[in-house]
Design a protein around this motif. Sequence first.
Motif, mmCIF file in Angstrom:
data_model
loop_
_atom_site.group_PDB
_atom_site.id
_atom_site.type_symbol
_atom_site.label_atom_id
_atom_site.label_comp_id
_atom_site.label_asym_id
_atom_site.label_seq_id
_atom_site.Cartn_x
_atom_site.Cartn_y
_atom_site.Cartn_z
ATOM 1 N N VAL A 453 1.305 -16.310 5.952
ATOM 2 C CA VAL A 453 0.341 -15.389 5.432
ATOM 3 C C VAL A 453 0.733 -14.053 5.371
ATOM 4 O O VAL A 453 1.475 -13.453 6.153
ATOM 5 C CB VAL A 453 -0.898 -15.509 6.425
ATOM 6 C CG1 VAL A 453 -2.154 -14.489 5.893
ATOM 7 C CG2 VAL A 453 -1.379 -16.857 6.730
ATOM 8 N N VAL A 454 0.505 -13.504 4.182
ATOM 9 C CA VAL A 454 0.903 -12.146 3.706
ATOM 10 C C VAL A 454 -0.658 -11.457 3.930
ATOM 11 O O VAL A 454 -1.275 -11.890 3.301
ATOM 12 C CB VAL A 454 1.611 -11.796 2.589
ATOM 13 C CG1 VAL A 454 1.801 -10.432 2.218
ATOM 14 C CG2 VAL A 454 2.903 -12.570 2.701
ATOM 15 N N VAL A 455 -0.605 -10.245 4.688
ATOM 16 C CA VAL A 455 -1.675 -9.512 5.005
ATOM 17 C C VAL A 455 -1.831 -8.562 3.870
ATOM 18 O O VAL A 455 -1.197 -7.627 3.902
ATOM 19 C CB VAL A 455 -2.201 -9.041 6.194
ATOM 20 C CG1 VAL A 455 -3.194 -8.280 6.348
ATOM 21 C CG2 VAL A 455 -2.214 -10.165 7.512
ATOM 22 N N SER A 456 -2.837 -8.606 3.074
ATOM 23 C CA SER A 456 -3.102 -7.536 1.874
ATOM 24 C C SER A 456 -4.058 -6.554 2.430
ATOM 25 O O SER A 456 -5.160 -7.007 3.033
ATOM 26 C CB SER A 456 -3.691 -8.128 0.521
ATOM 27 O OG SER A 456 -3.718 -7.183 -0.244
ATOM 28 N N THR A 457 -3.656 -5.212 2.698
ATOM 29 C CA THR A 457 -4.441 -4.566 3.559
ATOM 30 C C THR A 457 -5.523 -3.474 2.650
ATOM 31 O O THR A 457 -6.563 -2.930 2.982
ATOM 32 C CB THR A 457 -3.364 -3.541 4.213
ATOM 33 O OG1 THR A 457 -2.366 -3.055 3.590
ATOM 34 C CG2 THR A 457 -2.901 -4.048 5.346
ATOM 35 N N ALA A 458 -5.239 -3.346 1.571
ATOM 36 C CA ALA A 458 -6.107 -2.728 0.652
ATOM 37 C C ALA A 458 -6.349 -2.938 -0.732
ATOM 38 O O ALA A 458 -5.500 -4.042 -1.274
ATOM 39 C CB ALA A 458 -5.703 -1.067 0.469
ATOM 40 N N HIS A 459 -7.214 -2.680 -1.553
ATOM 41 C CA HIS A 459 -7.600 -3.098 -2.841
ATOM 42 C C HIS A 459 -6.548 -2.624 -3.921
ATOM 43 O O HIS A 459 -6.439 -1.072 -3.575
ATOM 44 C CB HIS A 459 -9.034 -2.906 -3.354
ATOM 45 C CG HIS A 459 -9.378 -3.738 -4.396
ATOM 46 N ND1 HIS A 459 -8.979 -3.733 -5.517
ATOM 47 C CD2 HIS A 459 -10.422 -4.663 -4.475
ATOM 48 C CE1 HIS A 459 -9.511 -4.535 -6.349
ATOM 49 N NE2 HIS A 459 -10.341 -5.193 -5.652
ATOM 50 N N GLY A 460 -5.868 -3.126 -4.640
ATOM 51 C CA GLY A 460 -5.186 -2.493 -5.699
ATOM 52 C C GLY A 460 -5.609 -1.560 -6.657
ATOM 53 O O GLY A 460 -5.087 -0.714 -6.932
ATOM 54 N N LEU A 461 -7.046 -1.475 -6.712
ATOM 55 C CA LEU A 461 -7.512 -0.386 -7.495
ATOM 56 C C LEU A 461 -7.528 0.804 -6.881
ATOM 57 O O LEU A 461 -7.902 1.858 -7.535
ATOM 58 C CB LEU A 461 -9.009 -0.809 -7.803
ATOM 59 C CG LEU A 461 -9.302 -1.931 -8.927
ATOM 60 C CD1 LEU A 461 -10.817 -2.617 -8.734
ATOM 61 C CD2 LEU A 461 -8.821 -1.478 -10.307
ATOM 62 N N LYS A 462 -7.371 0.976 -5.773
ATOM 63 C CA LYS A 462 -7.117 2.180 -5.002
ATOM 64 C C LYS A 462 -5.898 2.910 -5.438
ATOM 65 O O LYS A 462 -5.591 4.200 -5.123
ATOM 66 C CB LYS A 462 -7.163 2.102 -3.782
ATOM 67 C CG LYS A 462 -8.523 2.039 -2.979
ATOM 68 C CD LYS A 462 -8.367 2.235 -1.682
ATOM 69 C CE LYS A 462 -9.907 1.854 -0.845
ATOM 70 N NZ LYS A 462 -9.822 2.444 0.594
ATOM 71 N N PHE A 463 -5.032 2.137 -6.112
ATOM 72 C CA PHE A 463 -3.737 2.662 -6.433
ATOM 73 C C PHE A 463 -2.751 2.421 -7.571
ATOM 74 O O PHE A 463 -1.840 2.022 -8.084
ATOM 75 C CB PHE A 463 -2.503 2.007 -5.171
ATOM 76 C CG PHE A 463 -3.045 2.292 -3.810
ATOM 77 C CD1 PHE A 463 -2.507 3.497 -3.159
ATOM 78 C CD2 PHE A 463 -3.875 1.438 -3.001
ATOM 79 C CE1 PHE A 463 -3.077 3.741 -1.890
ATOM 80 C CE2 PHE A 463 -4.134 1.563 -1.898
ATOM 81 C CZ PHE A 463 -3.670 2.748 -1.183
ATOM 82 N N THR A 464 -4.010 2.687 -8.687
ATOM 83 C CA THR A 464 -3.689 2.564 -10.037
ATOM 84 C C THR A 464 -2.627 3.272 -10.487
ATOM 85 O O THR A 464 -1.918 3.058 -11.414
ATOM 86 C CB THR A 464 -5.250 2.422 -10.970
ATOM 87 O OG1 THR A 464 -5.872 3.584 -10.580
ATOM 88 C CG2 THR A 464 -5.741 1.303 -10.791
#
Length: 510
Positions: A453-464
């Motif tokens: 399991v890879v933990v994805s910690t934030a939404h990609g839309l915050k880092f466009t």
Amino acid sequence: MASSQLFSSFLSSSLLMNSHTTSAAHHHQHSTSKLVVKCTATPSTVNTVSPPPPPSPRISFSNKYIPFNSISTNTPTTESYSLDEIVYRSRAGGLLDIQHDLKALKQFDGEYWKTLFDSRVGTTKWPYGSGVWSKKEWVLPEIDDDDIVSAFEGNSNLFWAERFGKKFLGMNDLWVKNCGISHTGSFKDLGMTVLVSQVNRLRKMNVPLVGVGCASTGDTSAALSAYCAAANIPSIVFLPANKISMAQLVQPIANGAFVLSIDTDFDGCMKLIREVTAELPIYLANSLNSLRLEGQKTAAIEILQQFDWNVPDWVIVPGGNLGNIYAFYKGFKMCQELGLVDRIPSLVCAQAANANPLYLYFKSGWKEHRPLKASTTFASAIQIGDPVSIDRAVYALKNSNGIVEEATEEELMDAMALADSTGMFICPHTGVALTALIKLRDSGIIGPTDKTVVVSTAHGLKFTQSKIDYHSREIKQMACQYANPTVQVKADFGSVVDVLKKYLSNTRLH
Ligand SMILES: Cc1ncc(COP(=O)(O)O)c(C=O)c1O
Ligand SMILES: N[C@@H](CCOP(=O)(O)O)C(=O)O
């Protein structure tokens, strides 16, 4: 309100805390006031699992703060504090942890807890529709439901990264825990619902807390300001000037926080907020405060639950201030201790090479820890050189047969682009975690059939912006080898068909 006015009103409130702890237990008055964030409680229609009877009211669950080093050195302690006290450090100045009354919890077996937690998934019954509060007995058992401030966070999806796993890693059991698909777009919501709920309780008990404050690289501040706004509690955030994304900056602004943009880095902001919260009646919301980790640990429990209580072999978590890696360890360990599972996964903490104090410590064989000045990284939320939870992280890794890896800027951006090309839309921090996975697969440490399991910690839309820079090949000294730039074309049929034909001739039909 100008900063000078705000601070002078703090000072004139005569509520300055002058001691290490402020006891509030004796002020407790039961409050009947209506909650601010509260879904209408209606009987659940979505559940098919019939719930077991709730834990007997004759058994009371409880928890308290104890010095973290009594856990890490396995030495009993007489030092403890009620959660209704305001205390962030032990008497000796070390970290604290929250200890649950395991004896009381053990009066119910593992099967009981599994069935209880499973029965609450998808319910609208307050507060159990939250992935955090569905485990209330293991989080903050003593809080009144009416004091809870929740946006029904948690229950984030566990995505089977089938194409990424098979295509790039020869893996068929790779999963991404999408903690960033959440109310404010990051895993911080899991901890913040707990912390702000406890503050809500304390304020109802007339504890003199004027507001809640944090230092932040963008996600903690977003979560703090949203939960505080929902509960009508003032929030104060210290941000390193020009070091967080625009999307993150606008979150506390929109939620009405008092935002200080400070000409320093995150570690500088962290130092300042620690000093300020020791002087002013502002409650500290960073993960130095162990309340946060009680909420964050539920992501680990949720992963087990989503696998029908099967234990993955590996869980990879990007690390910055290093609270979350410990929170995962704690969630898994509680499940083992309370009989829900019989082992825990090996944990991997992934750091940006530009902000890698834990990685260097690990590489020294855990001999030498040196805080450092973190350099700029696209994984800006983990640009941290002096993590407050370093001791917690080391403990979690040593006790889970864990590993620390690092990712260069090019590696993390390439990993993010590859993941996105298979349908994800991840943040650069998840790119750091995927890089760690790629390296551990390359070295054979993680096997092709390992459940990972890879933990994805934030939404990609915050880092466009980072994605735009990469795909337009605007990053100096980076090949951006997986860039997918837009094609400029004249507005006539012939030109459009020409570029399409060229594109289609290079595209294989599957
Ligand atoms: C998006 C994101 N990923 C990872 C982390 C690292 O978490 P921790 O500070 O608990 O190590 C943070 C914050 O630090 C973050 O905001
Ligand atoms: N990435 C964090 C950094 C602070 O971490 P915390 O968990 O100690 O609050 C942020 O988003 O601010």
